[in-house]
Write a protein that holds these residues in place. Structure first.
Motif, short mmCIF file in Angstrom:
data_model
loop_
_atom_site.label_atom_id
_atom_site.label_comp_id
_atom_site.label_asym_id
_atom_site.label_seq_id
_atom_site.Cartn_x
_atom_site.Cartn_y
_atom_site.Cartn_z
N HIS A 132 0.88 -12.95 1.35
CA HIS A 132 1.82 -12.42 2.38
C HIS A 132 0.82 -11.46 3.14
CE1 HIS A 132 5.25 -14.24 0.13
NE2 HIS A 132 4.84 -13.41 -0.74
N LYS A 133 -0.49 -11.35 3.00
CA LYS A 133 -1.40 -10.80 3.66
C LYS A 133 -1.12 -10.54 5.23
CE LYS A 133 -5.87 -9.48 3.27
NZ LYS A 133 -7.45 -9.85 2.48
N THR A 134 -1.08 -11.88 5.62
CA THR A 134 -0.96 -12.13 7.18
C THR A 134 0.44 -11.84 7.96
OG1 THR A 134 -0.44 -14.44 7.09
CG2 THR A 134 -2.69 -13.78 7.01
N CYS A 150 -0.42 -17.03 10.72
CA CYS A 150 -1.01 -17.93 9.82
C CYS A 150 -2.38 -17.78 9.33
CB CYS A 150 -1.15 -19.27 10.67
SG CYS A 150 0.64 -19.99 10.92
N THR A 151 -2.62 -18.43 8.21
CA THR A 151 -4.31 -18.34 8.17
C THR A 151 -4.86 -19.59 8.46
OG1 THR A 151 -3.83 -19.48 5.95
CG2 THR A 151 -3.97 -17.22 5.91
N SER A 169 -10.98 -14.14 3.86
CA SER A 169 -10.06 -14.58 3.11
C SER A 169 -8.81 -15.48 3.75
CB SER A 169 -9.34 -13.72 1.95
OG SER A 169 -8.58 -12.77 2.78
N CYS A 170 -8.80 -15.08 5.24
CA CYS A 170 -7.68 -15.91 6.08
C CYS A 170 -8.15 -16.68 7.03
CB CYS A 170 -7.11 -14.66 6.42
SG CYS A 170 -5.92 -13.36 5.29
N TYR A 171 -9.60 -16.48 7.43
CA TYR A 171 -9.90 -17.32 8.54
C TYR A 171 -11.28 -17.59 8.43
CZ TYR A 171 -5.90 -14.72 10.10
OH TYR A 171 -4.52 -14.16 10.39
#
Length: 519
Positions: free
Chosen positions: A29-31, A145-146, A173-175
């Motif tokens: 749920h980071k993004t 989104c990632t 870590s996401c992109y």
């Protein structure tokens, strides 16, 4: 000259695990917080600004793209898109109240929540390598989104610069940006994604759609098309020539939305060709080859493809035709064609070729436009209002620019996309947020409303049935022949004939008594 980062294929081992890493970040749920997304967008903006010189040099090396065009169609486009998105993101992401079909539904607080789809795979294109790669990424970030970005290997310098920009500005870590060609892309497509966004040819788009169907993955396809321009006998020949020539010389014609052929009223052929020659000399006074404002074909393979189309045409070259493979140069070339099966008509040129076809009238032009490609990405009618309205009413396309070449595609806040074989889905502006989002329907049923809901529970009785009808049955405002009956009929249906008659009599008596009292 600035030093550009090297282009290196991503190892297959990295490709196999990157999806899992980004998916884990999404599930943490980071993004999801709006503030996280805003920070990512803002950092990307400054990374683009700080690396503007690298971007300009990369596009020049990959496509011979003039600095002016790189700023106009790549750099400023993405930077402005970020500013627009971050200003409006909170509004785009806010819950929406659902339209009510009946008053009783308000008690359940129906709303639409905007949820991110998950982990996205974005596959970019070579012709506008920055815009067509980072544009969708901006939408994915905004939606929460990632994402993995796989730029086109045909523009390797731009791809390497984007990898540097993303790695230095966004949360790793996401992109991430992964590099490669067909093997690497195939390996990525073997993974499960929550969204695939592809920009490119219809042939590759078909392959991606089939692969995505195996895992029921939603896909957005931004494809090309044999886009028609139509010039009627009431069009301004200079205006048409100037604007269509611009549309076919920007980026050396490597624009998926530019016109592929022009259908022109036979009375306008000579005036149009005269004006086209004048405009060409105005755009490039020393010739396109010597001009710093004219791009090159991206590589030898694409050069040979365009050359083959011109070599095989049975049409008459009336302007241009010069080529130089060593320089990847193809001059803007106007060809008069009579056969719809000509090499310049049956395939998308994706280059600076301008075939024209003379027609007897507007009806013939519309018929041919629908015959050659019934769902092109763009349509460009030139003429008076009545003629343009007729063209739009009797054709289909992803978008339309009236009296211009693809201006609709140059407005960042206007949703852009194809239809049918020219693509599916749309993005840019708010649509970029929506294409990576799921509109999730939500209701909330309070405990106190249980007595109202009692009618839905068994055992079913006539009393419960009548109660349900009162709660949710709407009164039609049309008769059995499908004709609207207006407010009078609606009121009659609502009150019933007898009740309406009583109401009318009561109103009449009241008006009579008021008049008598004044006397």
């Amino acid at each position: 000259m600035v030093e550009l980062p090297p282009f290196e294929h991503t190892s297959l081992d990295t490709l196999a695990t990157v999806g899992d890493t980004l998916r884990a970040s999404f599930l943490s749920h980071k993004t999801r917080p709006i503030e996280f997304r805003l920070v990512q967008l803002r950092k990307l903006y400054w990374a683009l600004k700080d690396n503007a010189e690298l971007i300009t040099e990369a596009c020049k090396l990959d496509l011979g793209k003039p600095s002016f065009e790189t700023y106009l169609t790549e750099l400023s486009w993405c930077m402005n898109d970020i500013i627009f998105m971050q200003k409006n993101l909170a509004r785009f992401a806010a819950d929406e109240s659902a339209p009510d079909i009946s008053f009783s539904n308000k008690f359940f607080a129906p709303k639409i929540r905007k949820d991110p789809l998950g982990t996205a795979l974005i596959i970019g294109a070579f012709n506008f390598p920055i815009q067509l790669s980072l544009g969708p990424l901006i939408g994915a970030i905004s939606a929460g989104c990632t994402a993995v970005l796989k730029p086109s290997e045909a523009s390797p310098h731009a791809a390497a610069v984007m990898q540097k920009i993303v790695a230095e500005s966004l949360d790793p870590s996401c992109y991430t940006v992964l590099q490669g060609a067909v093997p690497e892309t195939s390996a990525l497509l073997d993974q499960k994604w929550d969204k695939i966004f592809y920009t490119g040819s219809a042939n590759v788009g078909t392959i991606i759609a089939k692969k995505a169907a195996e895992t029921l993955t939603p896909v957005t396809l931004e494809l090309g098309g044999r886009n028609p321009a139509i010039i009627t006998k009431h069009a301004d020949p200079r205006l048409a020539a100037r604007r269509l020539l611009w549309a076919k010389t920007l980026n050396a014609g490597q624009v998926c939305v530019s016109q592929n052929f022009t259908l022109i009223d036979k009375e306008m052929v000579d005036p149009f060709l005269r004006e086209m020659k004048i405009c060409l000399s105005e755009f490039y006074p020393e010739g396109a080859r010597k001009s710093p404002d004219y791009a090159r074909i991206v590589n030898a393979r694409q050069f040979q493809r365009v050359k083959k189309m011109l070599d095989e045409t049975s049409g008459n070259i009336v302007l241009g035709g010069t080529m130089d493979e060593a320089d990847l140069f193809i001059e803007p070339t106007v060809v008069q064609v009579t056969d719809l099966n000509d090499s310049l008509i049956k395939d998308e040129s994706f280059g600076p070729l301008l075939p024209i076809i003379a027609v007897d009238d507007l009806d013939e032009a519309i018929k041919i436009a629908n015959q050659v490609h019934d769902t092109p990405l763009g349509l460009y009618p030139f003429g008076n209002k009545a003629e343009v309205d007729k063209v739009i009413a009797q054709t289909r396309s992803g978008g339309v620019s009236i009296n211009d070449g693809y201006f609709h595609a140059s407005i960042p806040t206007l949703a852009f996309g194809g239809v049918g074989t020219s693509g599916s889905g749309a993005y840019r502006g708010k649509a970029s947020f929506e294409v990576f989002s799921h509109r999730r329907s939500v209701t909330s049923t309070p405990a106190w409303i249980e007595s109202m809901l009692d009618a839905r529970y068994p055992p079913y009785t006539l009393k419960k049935g009548n109660q349900l009808k009162k709660m949710q049955e709407l009164t039609p405002d049309f008769d059995r022949q499908g004709r609207s009956i207006g407010w009078g009929g609606w009121l009659m249906g609502l009150l019933g004939v007898k009740s309406l008659a009583v109401a009318v009599v009561a109103i009449g008596i009241r008006l009579y008594l008021q008049r008598r009292s004044r006397l």
